[in-house]
Design a protein around this motif. Structure first.
Motif, mmCIF file in Angstrom:
data_model
loop_
_atom_site.group_PDB
_atom_site.id
_atom_site.type_symbol
_atom_site.label_atom_id
_atom_site.label_comp_id
_atom_site.label_asym_id
_atom_site.label_seq_id
_atom_site.Cartn_x
_atom_site.Cartn_y
_atom_site.Cartn_z
ATOM 1 N N THR A 112 0.821 -1.216 0.000
ATOM 2 C CA THR A 112 0.000 0.000 0.000
ATOM 3 C C THR A 112 0.852 1.263 0.000
ATOM 4 N N ASP A 113 2.167 1.098 -0.026
ATOM 5 C CA ASP A 113 3.069 2.234 0.159
ATOM 6 C C ASP A 113 3.975 2.450 -1.059
ATOM 7 N N LYS A 114 3.926 3.642 -1.629
ATOM 8 C CA LYS A 114 4.712 3.962 -2.823
ATOM 9 C C LYS A 114 6.213 3.865 -2.555
ATOM 10 N N LYS A 115 6.661 4.304 -1.386
ATOM 11 C CA LYS A 115 8.088 4.249 -1.068
ATOM 12 C C LYS A 115 8.582 2.807 -0.976
ATOM 13 N N SER A 116 7.693 1.908 -0.546
ATOM 14 C CA SER A 116 8.047 0.494 -0.517
ATOM 15 C C SER A 116 8.322 -0.025 -1.924
ATOM 16 N N MET A 117 7.577 0.494 -2.893
ATOM 17 C CA MET A 117 7.783 0.074 -4.278
ATOM 18 C C MET A 117 9.148 0.544 -4.785
ATOM 19 N N GLU A 118 9.550 1.728 -4.354
ATOM 20 C CA GLU A 118 10.877 2.227 -4.716
ATOM 21 C C GLU A 118 11.959 1.352 -4.087
ATOM 22 N N ARG A 159 0.225 -1.542 -7.845
ATOM 23 C CA ARG A 159 1.452 -0.869 -7.406
ATOM 24 C C ARG A 159 2.691 -1.713 -7.722
ATOM 25 N N VAL A 160 2.637 -2.985 -7.350
ATOM 26 C CA VAL A 160 3.794 -3.860 -7.556
ATOM 27 C C VAL A 160 4.074 -4.047 -9.045
ATOM 28 N N THR A 161 3.042 -4.357 -9.807
ATOM 29 C CA THR A 161 3.213 -4.603 -11.240
ATOM 30 C C THR A 161 3.734 -3.354 -11.942
#
Length: 259
Positions: free
Chosen positions: A75-81, A130-132
């Motif tokens: 759920t977190d954009k920074k986690s995706m980075e 988000r992940v994809t």
């Protein structure tokens, strides 16, 4: 019904499943530290795939993983980075969007939990996008890659009249899975020109902590150990093709589930 029709795939997945096809594949599994995600990761390891496990907090407690990336909150954009950074340019053959959430309490119109509903939709549906998106934009999903959306028959609107007759209604759960199905279908359409396949999969009814709220009907409804569910998912991954792109498939029997 499956016993009456002697459905070998549903009754004995080992009779049709060829796990060796997954050998050497680089597979990223979200939510791989417990439940079905853990079972899928273990099955992939057994088939000599290179498994990258992501988790939000507690790390997987089993051996054989190619890599573990913790601190990943879908759920977190920074986690995706962080996910992209920690992959260090590693291309992914198969992405399994498995991370999910199912509130324990049963919902009816008398006691809806709006915060929990939004949380389930964010994790189970938007999280998959988000992940994809993060991996695609980082060019880590290549031509020939596969994206697996682990959703549920609970997202089938057509089946609700029968399966939810008399309740419980679990609004957040069913809305989140229907949203995940839509996300998967749109991904399939958008990624197809890039040579990336997307499959929307109901993994079957598996005995995990997430389904424990339905423990009383596990045996009645034919729930199986998560290790069997994992093989069913992996078998369906092997069957992914342009002809089946974007379909909503029941991994128990390989048949399409109505939207």
């Amino acid at each position: 019904y499956q016993k009456k029709t002697n459905d070998k795939r549903a009754l004995d997945i080992d009779s049709v499943y060829d796990g060796e096809k997954l050998s050497g594949k680089v597979v990223l599994v979200t939510g791989a530290n417990r439940g079905l995600g853990e079972a899928i990761a273990k099955e992939l390891i057994a088939q000599k795939a290179k498994v990258i496990a992501t988790c939000r907090s507690s790390k997987p407690k089993f051996e054989g993983l190619h890599k573990v990336i913790d601190g990943i909150d879908v759920t977190d954009k920074k986690s995706m980075e962080k996910l992209v950074k920690d992959l260090e340019g590693q291309e992914i053959d198969i992405l399994i969007n498995n991370a999910g959430y199912f509130m324990v309490e049963k919902e009816t119109i008398d006691n809806p939990d709006f915060d929990e509903e939004i949380k389930m939709i964010d994790i189970c549906a938007v999280g998959q996008i988000r992940v994809t998106s993060a991996l695609f934009n980082a060019k880590l999903l290549k031509k020939g890659s596969k994206v697996v959306q682990i959703t549920s028959q609970g997202g089938s609107i057509a089946w609700r009249t029968t399966q939810n007759a008399g309740g419980p209604f679990d609004y957040g759960h069913h809305m989140s899975k229907a949203a995940a199905n839509m996300a998967g279908k749109l991904l399939a359409i958008e990624l197809e020109p890039h040579g990336i396949l997307v499959q929307i999969m109901h993994p079957g009814f598996n005995k995990t902590d997430m389904t424990k709220k339905y423990e009383k009907i596990w045996e009645i409804e034919g729930a199986v150990d998560a290790s069997i569910g994992a093989k069913r998912v992996c078998h369906e991954i092997n069957l992914m093709s342009p002809k089946r792109n974007g379909l909503f498939i029941n991994c128990e029997d390989g048949l399409q589930i109505p939207w």
